[in-house]
Design an enzyme around this catalytic site. Structure first.
Site, PDB file in Angstrom:
ATOM      1  CB  ALA A 210      11.678  23.958  34.873  1.00 55.56           C
ATOM      2  N   GLY A 213      10.918  22.091  39.305  1.00 55.07           N
ATOM      3  CA  GLY A 213      11.819  23.195  39.580  1.00 55.07           C
ATOM      4  C   GLY A 213      12.950  22.966  40.539  1.00 55.07           C
ATOM      5  N   GLY A 214      13.342  21.735  40.816  1.00 56.37           N
ATOM      6  CA  GLY A 214      14.443  21.511  41.749  1.00 56.37           C
ATOM      7  C   GLY A 214      15.731  22.178  41.296  1.00 56.37           C
ATOM      8  CG  ASP A 233       8.178  20.638  32.158  1.00 54.33           C
ATOM      9  OD1 ASP A 233       9.332  20.303  32.476  1.00 54.33           O
ATOM     10  OD2 ASP A 233       7.305  19.807  31.832  1.00 54.33           O
ATOM     11  CB  CYS A 334      19.131  11.320  35.831  1.00 55.87           C
ATOM     12  SG  CYS A 334      17.426  11.275  35.252  1.00 55.87           S
TER      13      CYS A 334
END
Length: 392
Positions: A210, A213-214, A233, A334
């Site tokens: 997380a 937390g976005g 996390d 990503c």
């Protein structure tokens, strides 16, 4: 500061950025802020001008430069006005010697360019990784609707259901709407990876990586504040930043769970076999985020890539123990490297026959292996790979 003094300042900051990249030190934005913190005589226009020079130079260089001056000389090529500022005057850089070293151009170090090309990312697709990113926000569905929300600046609707886009540097965090939890800063591609989770009210959902937390906040909105949402996390400092964000967003259902590295299942024992969905926003190379952190490509090595792919594999195996029959894993990186996307998922499916790839119907991205890949060039988002896997 004179224009020439701004160039010299950029060279000094680039020296510090290069040193930090080699040593695994602070990121460029922190180096930049620290340099100006010690030089309060510089005004806001100076800071903006120097920042542009620094980041333009970083983007202009492929491999890590020999020095800040070599990086700036790469930027100077073809720019006579900028070259004229190297005049040796007071606070100005020394005149250019035609024989002195100039940093190499390109998208990234040679080994990394090859890895991207073998993953189908080359030419304009690769160059777009170094463009400047816009600023995207997600309207918090727990408190507002995208249509009809009045903001200081009108945003462009994104393919993500609650996404809006603004020009880079829009001061969103100073808006009342941000302070009230009506909007959160989140890239449009990141929002779509959360939509791929398809989290529903009443479900048990685990955000396994997380961070601050976005994505957890986006999942809370999808769940309409109902159900069990566990943000996990191994980084205590990052996880602690989630609580005030959740309070501002009106998401009290979020639980936080701190795990010990390599002993994650000890903390997750009571969740084994109970989750409808597990999101793995896995640690990765970050090749999809170079628009925001262009010097990150100087920090990545083949050894580091091997390390993070090993973590990704282990996280997939952990997530598989947490999901109940009929549930799902959503794997996100990503990154645009197949080693962290299509290949990683395919390896998991080969070693665990209980799982199969689920079809993703997202309004952006292209199929890549068992998932979908979004890129800056094609989709205007950060670079992401996302796959949804269903337990059968």
């Amino acid at each position: 500061m004179t224009p020439a003094a701004r160039v010299q300042a950029a060279i000094e900051i680039l020296d510090a950025v290069i040193a930090a990249a080699k040593a695994g030190g602070a990121p460029a934005d922190r180096v930049f802020s620290e340099w100006f913190r010690m030089r309060r005589f510089a005004g806001s226009k100076d800071r903006r001008a120097v920042r542009d020079l620094v980041y333009n130079a970083i983007r202009a260089c492929g491999p890590i430069p020999e020095s800040g001056r070599a990086a700036m000389l790469r930027l100077v090529q073809g720019d006579e006005a900028l070259a004229s500022l190297f005049d040796g005057g007071r606070h100005a850089p020394e005149p250019i010697d035609p024989a002195e070293p100039v940093a190499l151009g390109g998208v990234a170090p040679a080994w990394l360019e090859r890895a991207l090309e073998s993953s189908g990312v080359s030419g304009e697709e690769a160059l777009a990784l170094l463009d400047r990113a816009p600023l995207d926000v997600r309207v918090n569905a727990l408190k507002a609707e995208r249509d009809g929300l009045v903001l200081p600046v009108e945003g462009e609707p994104l393919p993500a259901r609650y996404g809006l886009r603004f020009p880079a540097n829009t001061p969103v965090e100073s808006w009342d709407a941000y302070e009230q939890g009506l909007v959160e800063v989140q890239d449009g591609g990141s929002q779509l990876t959360c939509e791929a989770v398809a989290a529903l009210p009443g479900e048990t959902v685990i955000d396994l990586c997380a961070g601050a937390g976005g994505k957890t906040l986006a999942l809370a909105a999808s769940m309409a504040g109902k159900g069990r949402l566990v943000a996990c996390d191994v980084d205590r400092a990052r996880l602690q930043r989630l609580a005030p964000r959740a309070e501002r967003a009106g998401a009290p259902l979020i639980e936080t769970l701190l795990m010990n590295p390599n002993r994650e299942l000890e903390a997750l024992a009571d969740l084994v076999g109970k989750a409808e969905a597990v999101l793995i926003d896995a640690p990765c190379s970050g090749t999809g985020t170079w628009r925001r952190n262009p010097e990150a490509r100087w920090r990545l090595s083949e050894k580091e890539l091997a390390r993070v792919t090993g973590i990704q594999s282990r996280l997939l195996d952990i997530a598989a123990t947490l999901v109940k029959p009929g549930g799902r894993i959503i794997f996100v990186t990503c990154s645009l490297l197949d080693a962290e996307g299509a290949d990683q998922v395919q390896a998991f499916l080969r070693r665990d026959s209980r799982w199969q790839a689920d079809v993703l119907d997202l309004p952006a991205g292209q199929p890549r292996g068992a998932g979908v890949r979004m890129t800056p060039a094609r989709d205007g988002t950060d670079g992401f790979f996302v796959a949804r896997l269903k337990r059968v």
